[in-house]
Design a protein around this motif. Sequence first.
Motif, PDB file in Angstrom:
ATOM      1  N   MET B   1       0.858  -1.188   0.000  1.00 16.34           N
ATOM      2  CA  MET B   1       0.000   0.000   0.000  1.00 16.34           C
ATOM      3  C   MET B   1       0.891   1.234   0.000  1.00 16.34           C
ATOM      4  O   MET B   1       1.768   1.385   0.843  1.00 16.34           O
ATOM      5  CB  MET B   1      -0.862  -0.054   1.264  1.00 16.34           C
ATOM      6  CG  MET B   1      -1.574   1.214   1.541  1.00 16.34           C
ATOM      7  SD  MET B   1      -3.287   1.181   1.072  1.00 16.34           S
ATOM      8  CE  MET B   1      -4.048   1.361   2.664  1.00 16.34           C
ATOM      9  N   GLU B   2       0.638   2.065  -0.990  1.00 17.52           N
ATOM     10  CA  GLU B   2       1.512   3.236  -1.085  1.00 17.52           C
ATOM     11  C   GLU B   2       1.275   4.164   0.071  1.00 17.52           C
ATOM     12  O   GLU B   2       0.207   4.192   0.666  1.00 17.52           O
ATOM     13  CB  GLU B   2       1.250   4.001  -2.388  1.00 17.52           C
ATOM     14  CG  GLU B   2       1.463   3.183  -3.640  1.00 17.52           C
ATOM     15  CD  GLU B   2       0.131   2.773  -4.229  1.00 17.52           C
ATOM     16  OE1 GLU B   2      -0.427   1.758  -3.792  1.00 17.52           O
ATOM     17  OE2 GLU B   2      -0.365   3.491  -5.091  1.00 17.52           O
ATOM     18  N   ASP B   3       2.248   4.941   0.345  1.00 21.91           N
ATOM     19  CA  ASP B   3       2.122   5.930   1.400  1.00 21.91           C
ATOM     20  C   ASP B   3       1.128   7.011   1.026  1.00 21.91           C
ATOM     21  O   ASP B   3       1.222   7.615  -0.026  1.00 21.91           O
ATOM     22  CB  ASP B   3       3.491   6.583   1.615  1.00 21.91           C
ATOM     23  CG  ASP B   3       3.989   6.311   3.030  1.00 21.91           C
ATOM     24  OD1 ASP B   3       5.146   6.620   3.303  1.00 21.91           O
ATOM     25  OD2 ASP B   3       3.204   5.795   3.841  1.00 21.91           O
ATOM     26  N   CYS B   4       0.201   7.239   1.901  1.00 24.84           N
ATOM     27  CA  CYS B   4      -0.761   8.298   1.627  1.00 24.84           C
ATOM     28  C   CYS B   4      -0.120   9.650   1.831  1.00 24.84           C
ATOM     29  O   CYS B   4       0.781   9.809   2.628  1.00 24.84           O
ATOM     30  CB  CYS B   4      -1.952   8.182   2.562  1.00 24.84           C
ATOM     31  SG  CYS B   4      -2.974   6.800   2.146  1.00 24.84           S
ATOM     32  N   SER B 119      -5.792  11.084   2.988  1.00 27.87           N
ATOM     33  CA  SER B 119      -5.522   9.741   3.493  1.00 27.87           C
ATOM     34  C   SER B 119      -6.175   8.656   2.654  1.00 27.87           C
ATOM     35  O   SER B 119      -6.128   7.487   3.001  1.00 27.87           O
ATOM     36  CB  SER B 119      -5.940   9.605   4.960  1.00 27.87           C
ATOM     37  OG  SER B 119      -7.110  10.301   5.212  1.00 27.87           O
ATOM     38  N   HIS B 120      -6.806   9.027   1.540  1.00 31.84           N
ATOM     39  CA  HIS B 120      -7.384   8.015   0.653  1.00 31.84           C
ATOM     40  C   HIS B 120      -6.303   7.509  -0.292  1.00 31.84           C
ATOM     41  O   HIS B 120      -5.658   8.297  -0.984  1.00 31.84           O
ATOM     42  CB  HIS B 120      -8.547   8.600  -0.141  1.00 31.84           C
ATOM     43  CG  HIS B 120      -9.325   7.557  -0.866  1.00 31.84           C
ATOM     44  ND1 HIS B 120      -8.889   6.964  -2.037  1.00 31.84           N
ATOM     45  CD2 HIS B 120     -10.501   6.963  -0.564  1.00 31.84           C
ATOM     46  CE1 HIS B 120      -9.781   6.068  -2.425  1.00 31.84           C
ATOM     47  NE2 HIS B 120     -10.770   6.051  -1.550  1.00 31.84           N
ATOM     48  N   PRO B 121      -6.107   6.161  -0.355  1.00 31.94           N
ATOM     49  CA  PRO B 121      -4.981   5.605  -1.122  1.00 31.94           C
ATOM     50  C   PRO B 121      -4.989   6.016  -2.593  1.00 31.94           C
ATOM     51  O   PRO B 121      -3.929   6.134  -3.198  1.00 31.94           O
ATOM     52  CB  PRO B 121      -5.173   4.093  -0.962  1.00 31.94           C
ATOM     53  CG  PRO B 121      -6.546   3.897  -0.440  1.00 31.94           C
ATOM     54  CD  PRO B 121      -6.913   5.114   0.304  1.00 31.94           C
ATOM     55  N   GLN B 125      -3.170  10.697  -4.595  1.00 31.19           N
ATOM     56  CA  GLN B 125      -2.095  10.786  -5.574  1.00 31.19           C
ATOM     57  C   GLN B 125      -2.394  11.734  -6.715  1.00 31.19           C
ATOM     58  O   GLN B 125      -1.556  11.975  -7.567  1.00 31.19           O
ATOM     59  CB  GLN B 125      -1.840   9.392  -6.148  1.00 31.19           C
ATOM     60  CG  GLN B 125      -1.413   8.422  -5.057  1.00 31.19           C
ATOM     61  CD  GLN B 125      -1.158   7.050  -5.609  1.00 31.19           C
ATOM     62  OE1 GLN B 125      -0.476   6.908  -6.625  1.00 31.19           O
ATOM     63  NE2 GLN B 125      -1.732   6.043  -4.963  1.00 31.19           N
ATOM     64  N   ASP B 358     -13.286  -0.041  -2.926  1.00 30.89           N
ATOM     65  CA  ASP B 358     -13.375   1.209  -2.185  1.00 30.89           C
ATOM     66  C   ASP B 358     -14.562   1.198  -1.230  1.00 30.89           C
ATOM     67  O   ASP B 358     -14.504   1.768  -0.141  1.00 30.89           O
ATOM     68  CB  ASP B 358     -13.481   2.404  -3.149  1.00 30.89           C
ATOM     69  CG  ASP B 358     -13.181   3.714  -2.428  1.00 30.89           C
ATOM     70  OD1 ASP B 358     -14.017   4.626  -2.473  1.00 30.89           O
ATOM     71  OD2 ASP B 358     -12.115   3.784  -1.785  1.00 30.89           O
ATOM     72  N   ARG B 361     -13.612  -0.510   1.856  1.00 32.10           N
ATOM     73  CA  ARG B 361     -12.794   0.397   2.653  1.00 32.10           C
ATOM     74  C   ARG B 361     -13.683   1.418   3.362  1.00 32.10           C
ATOM     75  O   ARG B 361     -13.532   1.721   4.542  1.00 32.10           O
ATOM     76  CB  ARG B 361     -11.783   1.115   1.729  1.00 32.10           C
ATOM     77  CG  ARG B 361     -10.819   2.036   2.453  1.00 32.10           C
ATOM     78  CD  ARG B 361     -10.302   3.108   1.521  1.00 32.10           C
ATOM     79  NE  ARG B 361     -11.384   3.932   1.000  1.00 32.10           N
ATOM     80  CZ  ARG B 361     -11.904   4.961   1.652  1.00 32.10           C
ATOM     81  NH1 ARG B 361     -11.443   5.300   2.842  1.00 32.10           N
ATOM     82  NH2 ARG B 361     -12.892   5.626   1.111  1.00 32.10           N
TER      83      ARG B 361
END
Lengths: 367, 402
Positions: B1-4, B119-121, B125, B358, B361
Amino acid sequence: DASLAEANSFSPSMPTSPSSLINQYKFEDEPELRDLFITVDDPESHITAIETFITYRVVTKTSRSEFDSSEYEVRRRYQDFLWLKSKLEEAHPTLIVPPLPEKFIMKGMVERFNDEFIETRRKALHKFLNRIADHPTLTFNEDFKIFLTAQAWELSSHKKQGPGLLSRMGQTVRAVASSVRGGVKNRPEMFSEMNDYMETFSQKINVLDKIAHRIYKEEREYFNEMKEYGPIHTLWSASEEDIADSLKGVASCIDKCCKATEKRMAGLSENLLPIIHEYVLYSEILMGVLKRRDLIQGELDSKVDALASKRAEKDAITEEIGKLEDKVECANNALKADWERWKQNMQHDMRSAFTNVAENNLHYYEE
Amino acid sequence: MEDCLSKKIEITVSEAEKRTGRNAVNMQETYTAYLIETRAVESQNEGQCSPVDSLWRRYSEFELLRNYLLVTFPHIVVPPLPEKRADFVWHKLSADNMDPDFVERRRIGLENFLLRVASHPVLCQDNIFYSFLTQEGGWKEMVNETGFQLKADSRLKALNATFRVKNPDKRFTELKHYSDELQSVISHLLRVRARVADRLYGVYKVHGNYGRVFSEWSAIEKEMGDGLQSAGHHMDVYAASIDDILEEEEHYADQLKEYLFYAEALRAVCRKHELMQYDLEMAAQDLTSKKQQCEELATGTVRTFSLKGMTSKLFGQETPEQREAKIKVLEEQIQEGEEQLKSKNLEGRDFVKSAWADIERFKEQKNHDLKEALISYAVMQISMCKKGIQVWTNAKECFSKM
């Protein structure tokens, strides 16, 4: 002379001596020393061709020697209570006779005989008789005894004996006339103070009455909204899985709060509201008592003036004056003593009423 | 999981300011601007004081950002903005947008929105989002250049339009049902809560009147005076305490409101699915009918009624060359159609997969947040009761001294 005799039986309880003060306290604080117990209950409706009315059962238990028996049970209607009150006021114009519940309630009552109204009245009547029983002088009044013991027909024949309606009306007319004249020339300072106190007290107690009713009303509206609030959470929990339990928990807590609010409201309506109301009535009574005292004094004053101007009939007038002076002194003393007693009671009642409210609120918040 | 993004930078909406300016039709208007501050987290950990970047944005720019996100990420449950106008107001709260309490609560709501997006993955971005936080000038133009407005399907804007979909994914139908229920139950709850707050306010405030009367009454009493006076003071304290209590409750209400609006976002995803499914079914239907037409022309049988068929029967058959031409066109169309259908199917499946991820989540987030909100509400109520106990214990003592 009736008033003198009354004054003599009264003097032991004058507040000037410490022992008499103790006697007064004993009357209220230690019910074991009481020898007269009265209850008012069992309202019953009677329908005749002319009218419908309610009678209440009055049960008396006593150990006093002047009563022929130790237990009595009679039925009385509101009119009878009115009669008793006016007799007592007649016999003791400057003593503080307790208030009766009002004849009609102005606002909101559609039916005169609705259950809540009857119950409130019954409680007030019960209090009325007990206050008289507790009063060091009034409790020995003859009419009071007859009221408690006589059968219905005996009572009505006795009622017819007393000074008729006309003489009572005469009294009232004279009272109005003298108050118009403003017969308060030589009012001793003590009674002026009392008058000022009563004016302010009367104002404040009326405001308190309004506030207390308003609080009751607001609490009731709050309760009504809360009733809807809990079930919404239950409804919501039906669509959820994870948080269903939390929601149901909240719903049940809210319902408990509702019940606690109901208790709080009941406390108000059973305790504080009736007591404040009683003292609203009391303040009117006291103003009346003070006026009557002034009236008696006014009689004296007018005779004194008459003496000053009519030298000729000096002796006759002087004797009258003598009697009147005694009368005034008795009236004053009676009032003084009773006033103290009344204040003690008021203090006690207010204290317990408000403490009760505080306790109820504590219970409410604890729940 | 990428860093938010939220782990890399700290975001706050720290201030709100009234501004006046000229709007699109060159008329004077007053609006509120909000200060967004960002600061890199890493350098903080190293003990350095990192510089704070800041810029001002107004509510309409937040709206623009959100609309962009909605169109660009249709499979994501996009976090909602705080309400545009004050709703669920009880008597003491003002419905005025310029009211300082409303502005303050909106500031918190906007900060919350940014934090949720950050903070949403997936959402964090996005470049446009990043520029929103960091680039003051020219951001609006940048957003418009993406042409997202063209992508927006106007059909989705029609709130009540229903599409006759034959085979929707059952999970989405259920979800839409749930979001409707959630919306209805939360708005009902908020309405009743506002009324309850109003009544509670009334109860407390009327007790304040006791304070004044007690004080006046105590003036004429000798023995009762002190007790009355101090009891009156406690009644005043009681009456005043409700203001803070209800202010705290407003925050709870705001938390519920967020999920009220989230329900709408959920619904939007469901409708997007419906729309895609509808388009798919329409395309499939279209393809089938074209294939049929082609077959009829090729075999010369008319199985279904068509106006062309009738007219050609009435006015004579067409030449074999004409028929050949028609068949050729249809065959091309059929081939295109089949390709389109394939890609639509793929799109549809991808959409369902990523949307559902999603949504899972979101469900977890929702359960967690609502549970915490309910707990904090309970804690608030307990604290309110404790205060009540304190006041009435004191009052009781004063009364007993009367």
